[in-house]
Each structure stands twice: as structure tokens, then as C-alpha cells.
Design a protein around this motif. Sequence first.
Motif, PDB file in Angstrom:
ATOM      1  N   ASP A  79      49.911  12.731  26.712  1.00  0.00           N
ATOM      2  CA  ASP A  79      49.230  13.041  27.876  1.00  0.00           C
ATOM      3  C   ASP A  79      48.895  14.430  27.811  1.00  0.00           C
ATOM      4  N   PRO A  80      47.853  15.084  28.655  1.00  0.00           N
ATOM      5  CA  PRO A  80      47.566  16.326  28.562  1.00  0.00           C
ATOM      6  C   PRO A  80      48.614  17.435  28.620  1.00  0.00           C
ATOM      7  N   ALA A  81      49.810  17.021  29.460  1.00  0.00           N
ATOM      8  CA  ALA A  81      51.149  17.920  29.386  1.00  0.00           C
ATOM      9  C   ALA A  81      51.772  17.979  28.192  1.00  0.00           C
ATOM     10  N   GLY A 202      45.768  13.438  22.049  1.00  0.00           N
ATOM     11  CA  GLY A 202      46.030  13.891  23.270  1.00  0.00           C
ATOM     12  C   GLY A 202      44.899  13.194  24.284  1.00  0.00           C
ATOM     13  N   GLY A 204      43.095  12.695  27.863  1.00  0.00           N
ATOM     14  CA  GLY A 204      43.081  13.126  29.340  1.00  0.00           C
ATOM     15  C   GLY A 204      41.947  11.989  29.898  1.00  0.00           C
ATOM     16  N   PHE A 245      39.579  22.091  27.908  1.00  0.00           N
ATOM     17  CA  PHE A 245      40.830  21.664  27.879  1.00  0.00           C
ATOM     18  C   PHE A 245      41.708  22.569  28.659  1.00  0.00           C
ATOM     19  N   TRP A 248      45.579  22.162  29.740  1.00  0.00           N
ATOM     20  CA  TRP A 248      46.360  21.259  28.752  1.00  0.00           C
ATOM     21  C   TRP A 248      47.421  22.045  28.343  1.00  0.00           C
ATOM     22  N   SER A 249      48.477  21.095  27.667  1.00  0.00           N
ATOM     23  CA  SER A 249      49.623  21.745  27.216  1.00  0.00           C
ATOM     24  C   SER A 249      49.222  22.725  25.758  1.00  0.00           C
ATOM     25  N   LEU A 252      48.944  21.453  22.417  1.00  0.00           N
ATOM     26  CA  LEU A 252      47.955  20.745  21.939  1.00  0.00           C
ATOM     27  C   LEU A 252      46.751  21.523  21.858  1.00  0.00           C
ATOM     28  N   THR A 253      46.277  22.489  22.623  1.00  0.00           N
ATOM     29  CA  THR A 253      45.161  23.438  22.444  1.00  0.00           C
ATOM     30  C   THR A 253      45.569  24.112  21.339  1.00  0.00           C
TER      31      THR A 253
END
Length: 368
Positions: A79-81, A202, A204, A245, A248-249, A252-253
Motif C-alpha cells: 500500500d502507499p505506506a 505499490g 494507491g 505520489f 507515499w512511503s 516507494l518514491t
Amino acid sequence: MRIAIAGGGLGGLTLARILHRHGIDAVVHEREADRTTRSPGGMLDLHPESGQRALDEAGLTGRFRSEARPEGEEHRILDPAGRTLLHHVPQPGSFDGRPEIDRAALRDLLLDSLPADTVRWRHRLVAAAPRPDGGFRLTFDGGHRDDCDLLVGADGARSVVRSLLTDAPLAAVSTAVELRIDDADRRHPEIAELVGPGNLWGVGVRQILSAQRLGDGSIRVGISLPADDRHPDTCRTKHDLLALFDGWSPRLTALVEAGDGPPILRRIQAMPAGTRWTHRPGVTLVGDAAHLMPPVGEGANQAMLDGAELAAALVDAPADPDAAIRAYEEAMFRRIQPIAEMSARVHAMMLSPTAAEDLVRFFTPQPA
């Protein structure tokens, strides 16, 4: 019979290889200058009932297994986190599933299986016109012309040959952005560990940030967004992408920040599911030229199966190629419609507000 295949992608090369294996010559007209010109692309998972079946009929299963990476089937959904929602680990060394292979390696495998003069490079087809005595006159960029008795359009999404059979429209279904991270293990070990040997998604709300490991150690980063006219103006730079994004974590970015070179943006299009055409002697289509679908893992597999099934039909009826084409088309139409409908549903699901939970449910094995 002079057979011309417009397009040297996976479908056209599979067709040429199987015909050659049965002693039937064909010429492949390819727009690229040579095999190294085209962007290498990403990984493909070859399905047993389609892509792998086509390679078996081409006599290339052994070569495929030496190039494929079963470990590439590993995939994770976050997930985004940055929380892991699903983690699939394949059985080590098993080819029972859908082993991954780099698109470039698969294309090279097919090219190497053909006589050197089969593919005519720098032959971009710009027009095809019927000849009074049958067959077609082909015109290529630069003015060169050639004739054929049977023309197969394997020339992709923007097929020139398709216009001889159907005016089916193309509709935008999403926006895709691509980045690449070279030498990831040495330069970005944290990212390499995050991605692992296969795929990472990932997910979202109506946006996906993905990554896949390639055989050369690089990582292909992909971003999927809805087909919004605003996106081309908001995806030009890595700074633009990071703004999409926001929140986001950082794990991931970091995939975007590590990208080498500017983002490559593409508009993803598809043909209507169930597209058919009235049979026309001497011409047919395979792959994206015949049934352009959203990219959810079926396009290359179905293109290769198209090539294999058309080749088999021509081999079975060498004295009546028109009957062979009719048989191929009717079987292909029946096979493709449910696959195209499924591909559209899955693609829409991936960019829906509830994509994360829907995808986890989709990939979670159900009890018998």
C-alpha cells in the motif's frame, strides 16, 4: 506463395519461425534498423497455454528454459505506506507456472532461430494496395516496393495492414510512464532488495507505482494512471512524478528518484473487445494489430499463439491458404473475445479506488 509479414515483433517472428520449420518461406518486414534499435522493454510471463505452447511448436522450449527466470514470478503488493499486502514466492526452479523472460531475450531467441535473410530491416510499411491479379503491392518508407501473395499484419497497435480489414477505433485506457534504474544491486542496493527478483506493485487510489527486475540487473519502473488529458503535462519530469505520489512511503518514491534519465510517457490504447472483420482473401492480422488489449499480461502471449495457430493452419492447407486464413480467424475471434473482456476488467480494476483490496483478492489462491 510469397508470404510477407509486416512487423518483427513476437507474433510475426513466431509465425515466421514455425513456417520455416515446416519448409515454408516468409519474409518479415521490420521498421527498425536492427535488433538493437528497439527499446528492450520489460519482462514477460509466458503462459503454458499460449506463449509457452507457441514456443513448443516452434521447437524452442529448451532455449526458452535456458533464458527464462522462474524466480521472476515472485511479486509483492504494497500500500502507499509501504505495508506488504501480499507476497507470492514461487517454487524455486519450477517451470510449471508462468516463468518470466526479458522481452529482448525472447525476441533474440526467435530471431536467432531464423535464416539471416528472413528479416528485412529498415522496411517500415506505409501502404498496402491490392493487385489486379491477387495479392498486394507493399510500399515502404523511402519508396521501395515489393509484392506478396499473402500479407500478415503483425505491425502492432498502429497497424497499417489493419485498415485493409477493419476501421475499429482505438480508445485511450490509461497513461503509462516508464523509468529505468541501471546496475541496481551496486548503485541502489536498498531498492534492489525491495524489488527482489520479480515484480513489486505499490497500489494507491487510481494510481500504481511498480517495478520489475530484469535479467541484466536493471530495474524497470512503471507508473500507471487513468487516461486523463492532464497527465501528459504533469509527468514530464521526476519532480512532476514525485508530486503525484506525495505522501507515499519514501521506500516507494525512491523508485522514481533513482530513475536514470527522463521519464518516458505513453498513452495506452485498446481496441473494442470482440472486434471482428469480414474475411478478405490474401490478408489477415495477428497480435496487437488484430486485438489490441490493455497490458495485463496477455498481449505477447496471445500474439505468439496467433502466430503459431496461423502457421499451423497454413501448414495443414498449403494448397488452399484462403481456407487456412478463414479457419484461423474464426478460431482466433472465439478465443480472443473473452480474454479481451477479462483484460479490460482487470485493467479497470487496477486503476479503481479499491484497487489494492481487489488485486489482493484477485491474486490470493482460493480454496478448492
